[in-house]
Scaffold this motif. Structure first.
Motif, short mmCIF file in Angstrom:
data_model
loop_
_atom_site.label_atom_id
_atom_site.label_comp_id
_atom_site.label_asym_id
_atom_site.label_seq_id
_atom_site.Cartn_x
_atom_site.Cartn_y
_atom_site.Cartn_z
N ILE A 147 3.33 19.77 13.75
CA ILE A 147 3.62 17.73 14.06
C ILE A 147 1.95 17.17 13.10
N LYS A 148 1.18 17.64 13.75
CA LYS A 148 -0.25 17.23 13.37
C LYS A 148 -0.40 17.01 12.34
N GLN A 149 0.48 17.91 11.61
CA GLN A 149 -0.16 17.24 10.16
C GLN A 149 0.26 16.82 9.46
N LEU A 150 1.62 16.46 9.70
CA LEU A 150 3.13 15.27 9.25
C LEU A 150 2.38 14.56 9.75
N HIS A 151 2.09 14.09 11.02
CA HIS A 151 0.79 12.69 11.37
C HIS A 151 0.12 11.69 10.10
N ILE A 152 -0.59 13.48 10.17
CA ILE A 152 -1.81 13.04 9.16
C ILE A 152 -1.67 12.51 8.12
N SER A 153 -0.60 13.45 7.70
CA SER A 153 -0.21 13.35 5.75
C SER A 153 0.40 11.69 6.30
N ASN A 154 1.01 11.51 6.87
CA ASN A 154 1.79 9.68 6.88
C ASN A 154 0.38 8.56 7.07
N LEU A 155 -0.19 9.03 8.05
CA LEU A 155 -1.80 8.55 8.11
C LEU A 155 -2.41 7.98 6.70
N ALA A 156 -2.84 9.19 6.03
CA ALA A 156 -3.13 9.42 4.89
C ALA A 156 -2.95 8.40 3.53
N ASP A 157 -0.66 8.51 3.88
CA ASP A 157 -0.93 7.83 3.00
C ASP A 157 -0.46 6.49 3.56
N ALA A 158 -0.60 6.22 4.17
CA ALA A 158 -0.50 4.69 5.15
C ALA A 158 -1.82 3.93 4.52
N GLU A 160 -4.02 5.35 1.34
CA GLU A 160 -4.07 4.09 0.42
C GLU A 160 -2.49 3.50 0.02
N ASN A 161 -1.77 3.44 0.85
CA ASN A 161 -0.99 1.59 0.54
C ASN A 161 -1.88 1.03 1.05
N ALA A 162 -2.70 1.62 2.18
CA ALA A 162 -3.31 -0.40 1.86
C ALA A 162 -4.13 -0.35 1.10
N LYS A 163 -5.10 0.41 0.85
CA LYS A 163 -6.07 0.22 -1.06
C LYS A 163 -4.49 -0.32 -1.63
N PHE A 166 -4.45 -4.26 -1.39
CA PHE A 166 -5.94 -4.84 -0.94
C PHE A 166 -5.74 -4.96 -2.85
N ALA A 167 -6.04 -4.05 -3.76
CA ALA A 167 -6.30 -3.74 -4.66
C ALA A 167 -5.05 -5.06 -5.94
N ALA A 168 -3.87 -5.05 -5.20
CA ALA A 168 -3.40 -5.65 -5.30
C ALA A 168 -3.17 -7.97 -5.11
N GLY A 169 -4.29 -7.31 -4.73
CA GLY A 169 -4.28 -8.82 -3.64
C GLY A 169 -3.16 -9.28 -2.47
N GLY A 170 -2.91 -8.10 -1.89
CA GLY A 170 -1.86 -8.22 -0.63
C GLY A 170 -2.43 -8.11 0.31
N GLY A 171 -3.42 -7.14 0.08
CA GLY A 171 -3.76 -6.49 1.37
C GLY A 171 -5.61 -7.18 1.88
N THR A 172 -5.86 -6.56 3.05
CA THR A 172 -7.40 -7.04 3.45
C THR A 172 -8.05 -6.22 3.84
N ARG A 173 -9.38 -5.94 3.65
CA ARG A 173 -10.45 -5.07 4.27
C ARG A 173 -9.93 -4.40 5.56
N GLU A 174 -9.68 -5.37 6.23
CA GLU A 174 -9.26 -4.97 7.78
C GLU A 174 -8.09 -3.38 7.55
N GLY A 175 -6.77 -4.82 7.24
CA GLY A 175 -6.54 -3.17 7.28
C GLY A 175 -6.31 -1.81 6.02
N ILE A 176 -6.92 -1.63 5.59
CA ILE A 176 -7.34 -0.63 4.96
C ILE A 176 -8.08 0.74 6.07
N LEU A 181 -9.34 4.61 10.24
CA LEU A 181 -9.36 4.47 11.34
C LEU A 181 -8.13 5.24 11.88
N ASN A 182 -7.15 5.15 12.07
CA ASN A 182 -5.90 5.93 11.92
C ASN A 182 -5.98 7.27 12.47
N LEU A 183 -6.29 7.35 10.55
CA LEU A 183 -5.98 8.48 9.78
C LEU A 183 -7.16 9.49 10.58
#
Length: 246
Positions: A147-158, A160-163, A166-176, A181-183
């Motif tokens: 279960i923890k491994q699935l949760h970590i995988s989701n956070l790792a995807d989050a 990457e999505n935040a990065k 941010f690279a596309a100009g739609g996010g912030t550094r705080e979001g990344i 931090l959650n990961l």
């Protein structure tokens, strides 16, 4: 020159020979009579009984009184504290090896035996319970880890999505940073859970080992008490000579 023997001399010699012969016969007859008279039996022939000798047992019965003592005596001691319940054999009776001589009251020792037996069964149940808990902990750690491994995988995807956002100009550094931090928190929680379950398993294995040692000691005490109960059956031991004892 040879001299002719006269008829008178010849007749005299014959008479001397006859006299000597008669005296010898008389002496011999007297000796025989003397021997028979001296060694004459005083038992009449009618009093003598004769029979043909054969092979067989010689038996004779006589009446006697006295006290029969055993060839050797043996002292039998009881391995437990018990009172005499019943005397089966009296002094002087013949007994066979293994035959009961007397009965002891073993109720107190038997009660102790049953208590030890119950304690051993309880300890064995504890061991089975500990092993079940240990197996459950293995299952729990595997499930929680998945279960923890699935949760970590989701956070790792989050992250990457935040990065990418941010690279596309739609996010912030705080979001990344928040996603990273959650990961990290999820990874630390997984590691903490694994350590807790591992420590619990080690503790349970120690408890199982201690319980098995205690059960082994109880089992040894139970066997020793059982041997004492068996030895408390006062029976006749094999004799040094033969199978029958007095």
């Amino acid at each position: 020159m040879d001299t002719e023997i006269t008829q008178e001399v010849t007749s005299k010699n014959r008479k001397n020979a006859v006299v000597i012969t008669l005296i010898s016969v008389a002496a011999l007859a007297g000796a025989v009579w003397l021997v028979r008279t001296t060694f004459k039996s005083t038992i009449k022939k009618s009093e003598i009984t004769t029979a043909v000798v054969t092979t067989g047992n010689i038996e004779n019965t006589i009446n006697a009184t006295g006290e029969v003592l055993p060839e050797f005596e043996e002292i039998l001691t009881s391995p437990i504290n018990a009172s005499i319940k019943n005397v089966i054999m009296d002094a002087g009776n013949k007994v066979k090896a293994g035959q009961s001589i007397l009965t002891l009251d073993k109720s107190a020792t038997q009660t102790d035996y049953e208590k030890l037996k119950f304690q051993l069964e309880s300890k064995q149940n504890d061991i089975r319970k500990l092993k079940l808990d240990l197996n459950k902990s293995f299952f729990d750690i595997q499930s929680n880890n998945d279960i923890k491994q699935l949760h970590i995988s989701n956070l790792a995807d989050a992250v990457e999505n935040a990065k990418r956002l941010f690279a596309a100009g739609g996010g912030t550094r705080e979001g990344i940073e928040q996603a990273e931090l959650n990961l990290k928190v999820a990874q630390l929680e997984k590691k903490q859970l694994e350590n807790e379950i591992k420590n619990k398993q080690q503790t349970m294995q120690i408890e199982i080992k201690e319980a098995e040692i205690a059960a082994s000691i109880l089992n040894g005490d139970l066997d020793a008490l059982q041997r004492k109960l068996n030895l408390a059956d006062i029976i006749a031991t094999p004799c040094r000579r033969g199978n029958l004892c007095k």
